[in-house]
Scaffold this motif. Sequence first.
Motif: not given
Length: 386
Positions: A25-32, A89-93
């Motif tokens: 799989r291709t994982l995407g992570v949105a940290w919120y 990763f999406h790490s924008d605050p």
Amino acid sequence: MQNRYVGDIGDYVKFGLLRRLIPNRTLGVAWYLHPDEGHNSDGAHIRYLEQSETWRSFDPGLFDALQRVVASGRSLRAIENSGLLEAQFHSDPLIAPKGPAQRSGFRTQWFETVQTRLSACDLVFADPDNGIIDDKPDRRRDHKLSKQIPIGEVRALAKDRTAIIYHHNTRFKGGHDAEVDHWIGEIDLPTLAVRSTAYNCRTFFVVNPDEETARQVQSFCQDWSGAKVHLHGDGHRKQQFRSNPRPTRPISPRTIPMTNTTETGRTLSEELNPGMEAALEARYGHLIPGMAEGVVDFAYGRQYARPGLPLRDRYLATIAALTALGGQTAPQLKVNIAGGLKAGLTQEEIAETIWQMSLYGGFPAAINALNAALEVFDDHGLSPPK
């Protein structure tokens, strides 16, 4: 999510779940990501990292890495750089503007960025500080939304793919079981709920899973039951999971975090042949102490994980050798045929490799090997190639 939470018991469970689902799989992570707060002691549940005899066995590589992250300074950046997860990763605050009038537009723009950055991912994890909330219009003007994920975003993330959503259980009327049932109903998509109750109560909603993901989630809950992890209820048996085949990415040693050869081998062997090390230890450990770990280290950590030859080709070579050695290797042959399928081999490639060995191992050896292959194909529910 806040940086001060990194490495706590909730991270151990959630990263363990994600690592179980990552292969192919291709994982995407949105940290919120929310700024660290200091008004409470949340994120203090790291004592488990001092109790390796109790906790380490569930995922040794992950446990050791989290120990290092906590010791060196807790941050999401450290997690991203650790190699624990191969992901986008999406790490924008997620910092809400002070003015209520600007908050709705800010949130819309922020989430559009999430969707764009994770558009190529077929598995997405969202990690809001508090969890799921309803879509009432006034929510988008509330500063608390920066710690929550509204139902609309949950459904959007799960469109045509699987999304895993973190939720911290609350003082919901009727209790946590009722709360989980409520949100499954509100999501209104096929959903599994992984419950984790060590130190405090949290739920990971696995939304819109395909059948293979559902099987892996159930297996994860069984394997981690000693860590106070369980699958919510029995409703999953009635769910209609996605059956459309998704493009798969063959397992590659390069996608697995490298620490040392033993841990590399252990991670790879668990992906390709789950439970092998434990089975070897149970059967032979009293006779040959250290044998199981030695097999994992040498066969998987030093051989299968070597660069220079793709993993699928190493399986072809292994299948050919075991075929030529004859019928006495049937158990090992079946294990390696199953591993070859996980590494991306097709039924035709396996069959042709076996038949090629009829020139060197003889027809009886090749026919016995083909029979072993057919058993493995049947066990995996594979239809005959056309």
